[in-house]
Design a protein around this motif. Structure first.
Motif, PDB file in Angstrom:
ATOM      1  N   ARG A 163      31.977  26.335 -19.765  1.00 46.19           N
ATOM      2  CA  ARG A 163      32.738  26.012 -20.969  1.00 46.19           C
ATOM      3  C   ARG A 163      33.841  24.998 -20.650  1.00 46.19           C
ATOM      4  O   ARG A 163      34.661  25.214 -19.766  1.00 46.19           O
ATOM      5  N   GLY A 164      33.879  23.928 -21.400  1.00 43.20           N
ATOM      6  CA  GLY A 164      34.961  22.963 -21.257  1.00 43.20           C
ATOM      7  C   GLY A 164      34.770  22.002 -20.095  1.00 43.20           C
ATOM      8  O   GLY A 164      35.241  20.888 -20.134  1.00 43.20           O
ATOM      9  N   LEU A 197      27.487  27.953 -26.046  1.00 44.66           N
ATOM     10  CA  LEU A 197      28.653  28.301 -25.230  1.00 44.66           C
ATOM     11  C   LEU A 197      29.001  29.791 -25.363  1.00 44.66           C
ATOM     12  O   LEU A 197      30.058  30.211 -24.943  1.00 44.66           O
ATOM     13  N   LEU A 223      29.778  31.516 -28.032  1.00 43.82           N
ATOM     14  CA  LEU A 223      31.007  31.641 -28.810  1.00 43.82           C
ATOM     15  C   LEU A 223      30.772  32.414 -30.105  1.00 43.82           C
ATOM     16  O   LEU A 223      31.462  32.211 -31.088  1.00 43.82           O
ATOM     17  N   ARG A 267      26.972  27.151 -31.364  1.00 42.53           N
ATOM     18  CA  ARG A 267      27.957  28.052 -30.782  1.00 42.53           C
ATOM     19  C   ARG A 267      27.331  28.989 -29.765  1.00 42.53           C
ATOM     20  O   ARG A 267      27.982  29.404 -28.800  1.00 42.53           O
ATOM     21  N   PHE A 318      34.806  20.673 -32.950  1.00 41.53           N
ATOM     22  CA  PHE A 318      34.522  21.540 -34.085  1.00 41.53           C
ATOM     23  C   PHE A 318      34.668  20.822 -35.413  1.00 41.53           C
ATOM     24  O   PHE A 318      35.152  19.695 -35.504  1.00 41.53           O
ATOM     25  N   MET A 342      32.992  21.130 -26.572  1.00 41.39           N
ATOM     26  CA  MET A 342      32.619  21.225 -27.977  1.00 41.39           C
ATOM     27  C   MET A 342      33.704  20.642 -28.878  1.00 41.39           C
ATOM     28  O   MET A 342      34.886  20.796 -28.631  1.00 41.39           O
ATOM     29  N   ASP A 386      31.156  35.284 -32.554  1.00 42.20           N
ATOM     30  CA  ASP A 386      32.048  36.424 -32.766  1.00 42.20           C
ATOM     31  C   ASP A 386      31.265  37.593 -33.342  1.00 42.20           C
ATOM     32  O   ASP A 386      30.250  37.402 -34.001  1.00 42.20           O
ATOM     33  N   LYS A 387      31.791  38.808 -33.085  1.00 43.57           N
ATOM     34  CA  LYS A 387      31.196  39.955 -33.722  1.00 43.57           C
ATOM     35  C   LYS A 387      31.197  39.751 -35.227  1.00 43.57           C
ATOM     36  O   LYS A 387      32.108  39.134 -35.746  1.00 43.57           O
ATOM     37  N   ARG A 401      32.668  30.719 -17.975  1.00 41.55           N
ATOM     38  CA  ARG A 401      33.879  29.928 -18.216  1.00 41.55           C
ATOM     39  C   ARG A 401      33.909  28.646 -17.398  1.00 41.55           C
ATOM     40  O   ARG A 401      34.591  27.699 -17.750  1.00 41.55           O
ATOM     41  N   SER A 436      42.944  22.393 -20.472  1.00 43.64           N
ATOM     42  CA  SER A 436      41.663  22.481 -19.764  1.00 43.64           C
ATOM     43  C   SER A 436      41.699  21.702 -18.455  1.00 43.64           C
ATOM     44  O   SER A 436      41.048  22.084 -17.486  1.00 43.64           O
TER      45      SER A 436
END
Lengths: 333, 348
Positions: free
Chosen positions: B96-97, B59, B61, B56, B104, B102, B63-64, B93, B124
């Motif tokens: 990404r994609g 990219l 990605l 992750r 999951f 990715m 999270d807090k 960005r 996308s």
């Protein structure tokens, strides 16, 4: 979907029938019948009702007959003739006239407050969730709880006093004295508007506080779900991502409460209306209860229940329109 | 290996931490990895070794309360190199994609329940300018057909909750492939699926990889999956890569004691079941108590007292087993630094 609708409408009819029966039972509980109460009231005023008048009333409401016969007379009059009976505290005016006079303002108050609540709560709620534990979030939470904790009537009294003391506004009521009996014109409309924003604001305060908490909690539930991460991995800009995915999902509570507007149409914001002297339906209902004005109160309960049931249906349909999961669960069975 | 293709992704000394109330968890702690164009790299390791967080991080990605605290992640685009750790939003960005996509772990949770498949896959395409809104639908149907979904026209208008996990994972793959990425990161793509579906999804991934020539980083805890799919394998333990090498070398003659222990814990086909399986000794240490020295030393069967518990091993070229000469990949173990030191002494 059609099958679901038919089934729901069928259950609604059953529910309403049960509610009407219960309502009539409750309003016929107090000792003495409607006409004897009327007679007593007349005697208090030093008047005497003629025997012909009394007999006519007894016949009209089927008094002296069995409970079910009385109920049948009451409910058929309502369903087939729109006749809800008379309100004795209001010079025997038909209940339906009394209510209709006040529905407009009640409805306006409900819709305006609802719109104001969501217009304020959405941006703040979203901000609070996205910037969780930031100073802005704490500020929103702080003022939100204050808004929920302060009683509406106190806020109303304080603000009315402020309006009168510093802005020279006549407190309460729908119109300033000079417009009270004037014909409708632009000035009168503006005057009404200048009186109405205050109650709308006051009613909205506690609602907004609650709505912010709901939106924040719902959005926090969604923000860190895998589908949000997956969408981010596609390269979506943050704000677009936020509005398309988690916000969309967290909007459901709005649709599930939109039907509550309907009962609000008739219940009016009772406390605020009394404090601020607004002619909505709320004070009318309260007066009816205090005076044991049975047909007025019965009508209110019946109309409120009907609107609640219809409102719930509208909410369910709105939610189905909004959320495909709900839609498909309806179609499934 | 000298014949390696030009790199598409270079990860250098990556650190990703989670600041929790009870302390800091160093989920990724100094990972170095390179993936060449068109290469399939499997990243293996036990649960909680930081594979997914590393994937992750690529990219960005996380999270807090997680945060990338150091290192670089360079993605090679046609005419530029993007460092994902420092890249500004728009540049991030655009990778990404489009360059790096990715897939999951949980296909059902990774799709929005409120939007149709067609909407989510076409998104996308439109976003990265590969199709207009009007063309997107045709492209989506093509993609769904490509990943083996029957009746793609109908499926494109359906919602995720109307489909099975296997079908959704195919759809996720279609979504990831929509913009023709150079690198596909598949984070445990088959873990949530049943065994038959797993095999189908892996076959599909391999087929698509061959056809498109994209590179794949496959995150898995399943050595069998790695053996089946990968050109190279990287073994992770407690947030660092302990061994890399070609699939054959790593699985047949592992160099790091951890890889050896890991291999002893899974059954081998053809061993007749006479060999006893041995789990890796001990437990993965708690997240806040990272052992000093080599992170694996409390569980290592080749532990050298006084050295392994104090010195953090560096990354050295890993020797091929005798009689072959030369090296294949890297290993982080003091035993091999000895070899290098000895060789160094002998040479001087």
């Amino acid at each position: 979907m059609l099958a679901f609708l038919v089934r729901r409408l069928g259950w609604m009819a059953v529910t309403l029938w049960a509610v009407s029966l219960a309502t009539f039972f409750i309003i016929s509980l107090p000792p003495g019948d409607y006409v004897s109460t009327l007679q007593a009231n007349a005697e208090e005023r030093g008047e005497i009702m003629g025997p012909a008048e009394v007999a006519a009333l007894r016949d009209r409401y089927g008094l002296g007959q069995s409970f079910f016969a009385q109920y049948w007379k009451w409910i058929t009059n309502i369903v087939f003739h729109g006749d809800f009976g008379q309100a004795f505290a209001w010079n025997m005016r038909p209940v339906s006239d009394l209510i209709w006079d006040r529905v407009g303002l009640s409805f306006f108050l409900s819709v305006a407050t609802m719109l104001l609540i969501w217009a304020i709560a959405w941006p703040i709620g979203i901000y609070s969730a996205v910037r969780q534990y930031s100073p802005g979030d704490y500020a929103a939470t702080f003022f939100g709880f204050i808004g929920m904790a302060v009683p509406e009537f106190m806020l109303a009294l304080v603000l009315m006093w402020v309006g009168m003391r510093w802005f020279g506004q006549s407190p309460g009521g729908l119109f300033s004295p000079e417009y009270q009996d004037a014909a409708w014109n632009l000035g009168k409309v503006l005057d009404a508007a200048s009186h109405l924003w205050l109650p709308i604001l006051i009613i909205a305060v506690s609602g907004t506080a609650g709505a912010i908490r709901i939106i924040r909690a719902n959005l926090l539930d969604e923000l860190y779900k895998p589908y949000v991460v997956a969408a981010r991995a596609k390269g979506l800009p943050e704000w677009k991502l936020l509005l398309k995915y988690p916000v969309r999902t967290s909007m459901s509570p709005f649709f599930s409460t939109v039907g509550w507007l309907l009962p609000g149409l008739i219940s009016g914001e009772t406390i605020i209306s009394i404090v601020m002297n607004l002619p909505t339906t709320g004070p009318l209902m309260l007066g009816g209860v205090l005076n044991q004005d049975m047909y007025l109160v019965g009508s209110f309960i019946l109309i409120l229940s009907t609107l609640t049931v219809i409102g719930t249906l509208i909410s369910d349909l709105a939610l189905a329109w909004w959320d495909p999961r709900i839609r498909h669960s309806y179609e499934g069975g | 290996m000298s014949t390696r293709a030009a790199p598409i992704l270079e990860i250098e000394d990556l650190h990703t931490c989670f600041e929790l109330d009870d302390g800091t968890v160093r989920a990724v702690s100094g990972v170095d990895l390179t993936i060449g164009r068109g290469e399939v790299l499997a990243v293996v390791g036990e649960s909680g070794c930081g594979k997914s967080v590393m994937a992750r991080s690529v990219l960005r990605l996380i999270d807090k309360p997680g945060r990338i605290t150091g290192g670089s992640i360079r993605v090679h685009d046609a005419d530029r190199v993007v460092d994902m750790v420092t890249a500004p939003g728009p540049e991030l960005r655009s990778v990404r994609g489009r360059k790096v996509a990715m897939v999951f772990q949980e296909p059902i949770a990774s799709m929005s329940p409120m939007h149709t498949l067609g909407n989510q896959i076409g998104e996308s395409l439109v976003l990265h300018g590969r199709a207009t809104k009007a063309e997107a639908r045709t492209r989506v149907v093509d993609l769904l057909r490509r990943v083996g979904i029957a009746a793609p026209e109908r499926r494109a208008d359906e919602y995720p909750f109307q489909m099975s996990g296997g079908m959704l994972q195919r759809a996720m793959i279609a979504m990831a492939l929509s913009c023709g990425p150079d690198l596909l990161i598949a984070d445990e793509p088959t873990t949530a699926l049943d065994v038959t579906t797993q095999a189908q999804i892996l076959d599909l991934l391999r087929e698509l990889q061959r056809d498109t020539g994209m590179a794949v980083m496959l995150i898995t805890h399943d050595l069998g999956v790695a053996a089946q799919m990968a050109d190279r394998i990287a073994v992770m333990y407690l947030g660092s890569v302990v061994e890399t090498g070609t699939t054959d070398t790593v699985l047949r003659s592992p160099r790091h004691p951890y890889t050896r222990a890991l291999l002893r814990s899974v059954p081998k086909l053809g061993s007749g079941g006479r060999e006893r399986l041995r789990p890796v000794r001990g437990m993965v240490p708690g997240p806040y108590a990272r052992p000093p020295g080599c992170p694996f030393h409390p569980r290592c069967e080749e532990f050298m007292a006084g050295r392994c518990d104090s010195t953090v091993p560096g990354r050295v070229p890993a020797p091929l087993p005798a009689p072959a000469a030369g090296t294949d990949g890297t290993v982080s173990c003091l035993r091999y630094e000895d070899v290098r030191d000895d060789e160094g002494k002998a040479a001087s």
